[in-house]
Design a protein around this motif. Structure first.
Motif, short mmCIF file in Angstrom:
data_model
loop_
_atom_site.label_atom_id
_atom_site.label_comp_id
_atom_site.label_asym_id
_atom_site.label_seq_id
_atom_site.Cartn_x
_atom_site.Cartn_y
_atom_site.Cartn_z
N ASP A 69 30.82 -27.73 -45.33
CA ASP A 69 30.10 -27.31 -44.12
C ASP A 69 29.40 -28.47 -43.41
O ASP A 69 29.09 -28.36 -42.22
CB ASP A 69 29.05 -26.24 -44.47
N TYR A 70 29.15 -29.54 -44.08
CA TYR A 70 28.44 -30.66 -43.46
C TYR A 70 29.35 -31.33 -42.42
O TYR A 70 30.56 -31.47 -42.61
CB TYR A 70 28.01 -31.68 -44.51
N GLY A 71 28.73 -31.71 -41.31
CA GLY A 71 29.49 -32.39 -40.26
C GLY A 71 28.94 -32.09 -38.88
O GLY A 71 27.82 -31.57 -38.71
N ASN A 72 29.74 -32.42 -37.88
CA ASN A 72 29.34 -32.24 -36.48
C ASN A 72 29.84 -30.90 -35.93
O ASN A 72 30.97 -30.49 -36.21
CB ASN A 72 29.90 -33.37 -35.63
N PHE A 73 28.98 -30.27 -35.10
CA PHE A 73 29.31 -29.00 -34.45
C PHE A 73 28.97 -29.10 -32.97
O PHE A 73 28.04 -29.81 -32.57
CB PHE A 73 28.52 -27.84 -35.09
N THR A 74 29.75 -28.37 -32.16
CA THR A 74 29.54 -28.38 -30.70
C THR A 74 29.29 -26.96 -30.20
O THR A 74 30.01 -26.03 -30.58
CB THR A 74 30.77 -28.96 -29.98
N CYS A 75 28.26 -26.82 -29.35
CA CYS A 75 27.95 -25.54 -28.70
C CYS A 75 28.27 -25.67 -27.21
O CYS A 75 27.83 -26.64 -26.56
CB CYS A 75 26.49 -25.17 -28.91
N ILE A 76 28.99 -24.70 -26.65
CA ILE A 76 29.33 -24.69 -25.22
C ILE A 76 28.78 -23.41 -24.60
O ILE A 76 29.05 -22.31 -25.09
CB ILE A 76 30.85 -24.78 -24.99
N ALA A 77 28.00 -23.55 -23.53
CA ALA A 77 27.49 -22.41 -22.77
C ALA A 77 28.28 -22.29 -21.47
O ALA A 77 28.45 -23.28 -20.75
CB ALA A 77 26.01 -22.58 -22.47
N ILE A 78 28.75 -21.06 -21.15
CA ILE A 78 29.67 -20.87 -20.03
C ILE A 78 29.23 -19.68 -19.18
O ILE A 78 28.86 -18.62 -19.71
CB ILE A 78 31.11 -20.62 -20.53
N ASN A 79 29.24 -19.84 -17.84
CA ASN A 79 29.17 -18.69 -16.93
C ASN A 79 30.15 -18.93 -15.78
O ASN A 79 30.92 -19.90 -15.80
CB ASN A 79 27.75 -18.40 -16.46
N THR A 80 30.11 -18.09 -14.76
CA THR A 80 31.09 -18.16 -13.68
C THR A 80 30.97 -19.43 -12.83
O THR A 80 31.89 -19.76 -12.08
CB THR A 80 30.96 -16.94 -12.75
N LEU A 81 29.82 -20.12 -12.94
CA LEU A 81 29.61 -21.31 -12.11
C LEU A 81 29.86 -22.62 -12.84
O LEU A 81 29.84 -23.68 -12.21
CB LEU A 81 28.18 -21.31 -11.54
N GLY A 82 30.07 -22.57 -14.14
CA GLY A 82 30.33 -23.81 -14.86
C GLY A 82 30.00 -23.70 -16.33
O GLY A 82 29.85 -22.60 -16.88
N SER A 83 29.90 -24.85 -16.99
CA SER A 83 29.63 -24.89 -18.43
C SER A 83 28.82 -26.14 -18.77
O SER A 83 28.74 -27.09 -17.98
CB SER A 83 30.93 -24.87 -19.22
#
Length: 377
Positions: free
Chosen positions: A289-303
């Protein structure tokens, strides 16, 4: 052409015609005009009344009166005790030798204008006129609808109101509170930002009252994600990564490990979305489980995205604790030895024997401590 002509009938002509109708004067007989020196015409002060109230119109009688009538701009309201008006709001209050009073209830703007009391006495006709002014509290009659716009758009708000006297208008942003305002019926907001979203209030004010209505402006904008915070977790413990995003409309979240998307419940990992925050939860952290993670937030106008590092935290074991204890004791022993050796020198005086014994004892203690140190090593 008749007394008053074919096209235009003034209130003066109406009075003359009323006298002819009420008093049954032959059409061929002369009728005294209001300009006659023998007539007695009186103009009373204006009556001011608020819309919805009741107005009383009083006409003094005086001499021996044979006929009397109240008229408005175009019709007869009352002729003596006989009601000519079909308006139920109009009624007779008093008819006596002293006065002739009628009332109009629930006054509206259509009732505004000139009213005439025409009286025929045994000697001559007489008229009393009064002008009724109707004051109307402000009422907003045209207001922009609630708006949803994208950040950067130009916005125009309209607010129109009626009333008498004419109301003044003002705009202000009330939620969240701000200094944006206008004293005009039109409010221009060029290149609107998310900080100018909220509730706008239009206020109409005159001497009679106030009317207030509101417009809601929603400003949409692309997500903005807070910088990710790295989290350290011990093997087998619970770990949580939190991703926070500001967006309108509200953003949806996606989590990735390298290029692989993480789905809820996959490999014992749960994802919980709580409005502006998404949580990636590990209930039993393993080496993989150790390592790098990425979170992406998205709506109709972009991310927008941010990265996290989940790293291992090593708990201290019994051997490491013993090693730390030995190191601490060694440091303490060395400092005590230094303190003893660097203490003040003994000064011999009359009690030099006792001082000598004390010095010998201290040297023995130092020697024993030194042996203990060698044995531990």
């Amino acid at each position: 052409m008749g007394v008053c002509g074919y096209l235009t009938v003034s209130w003066k002509c109406l009075v003359v015609l009323t006298f002819r109708l009420l008093f049954l004067l032959p059409a061929g007989l002369p009728v005294r005009s209001q300009g006659d020196s023998q007539s007695d015409n009186k103009v009373m002060e204006n009556i001011t009344v608020r819309q919805g109230e009741t107005v009383f119109l009083t006409c003094p009688q005086g001499d021996v009166v044979t006929h009397t009538a109240w008229l408005n701009r175009s019709s007869i309201l009352y002729a003596g005790e006989d009601k000519w008006s079909v308006d139920p709001r109009v009624s007779l209050v008093t008819l006596s030798q002293e006065e002739f009073t009628i009332k109009i209830e629930n006054v509206d703007t259509s009732d505004e204008g000139q009213y005439v009391c025409a009286v025929q006495t045994s000697s001559r006709p007489r008229t009393t006129s009064v002008h009724v002014l109707v004051l109307v509290p402000p009422k907003i009659i045209n207001l922009s609808k609630d708006l949803v716009v994208n950040e950067g758009a130009d916005v125009t708000l309209m607010c129109q109101a009626g009333g008498k006297p004419e109301p003044s208008l003002s705009w202000k942003l009330i939620s969240p509170s701000g200094d944006l305002g206008s004293e005009e019926e039109v409010l221009e907001i060029p290149s609107i930002t998310r900080q100018k979203a909220g509730t706008y209030e239009c206020t109409a004010v005159n001497d009679i009252g106030t009317d207030v209505q509101t417009v809601e402006i929603t400003v949409n904008y692309a997500p903005s994600v807070s910088e990710g915070r790295d989290v350290g977790v011990t093997l087998g413990q619970k770990g949580v990564l939190e991703c926070e995003a500001d967006a309108m409309p509200e953003a949806s979240f996606e989590w990735y490990r390298d290029d692989r998307r993480i789905l809820n419940g996959f490999d014992g990992i749960d994802i919980e979305d709580l409005g502006q925050i998404s949580k990636l939860m590990f209930f039993n952290v393993s080496e993989s489980d150790y390592g790098n993670f990425t979170c992406i937030a998205i709506n109709t106008l972009g991310s927008s995205n941010t990265t996290f590092l989940l790293y291992e935290v090593i708990e201290p074991t019994s051997s490491t604790l013993l090693q730390e204890e030995s190191t601490s004791h060694l440091a303490l022993t060395s400092s005590e030895t230094f303190a003893i050796q660097s203490g003040p020198r003994t000064v011999q005086d009359g009690n030099s024997g006792a001082l000598g014994i004390h010095t010998h004892t201290s040297n023995c203690v130092v020697f024993v401590l030194f042996l203990l140190f060698l044995l531990r090593v």
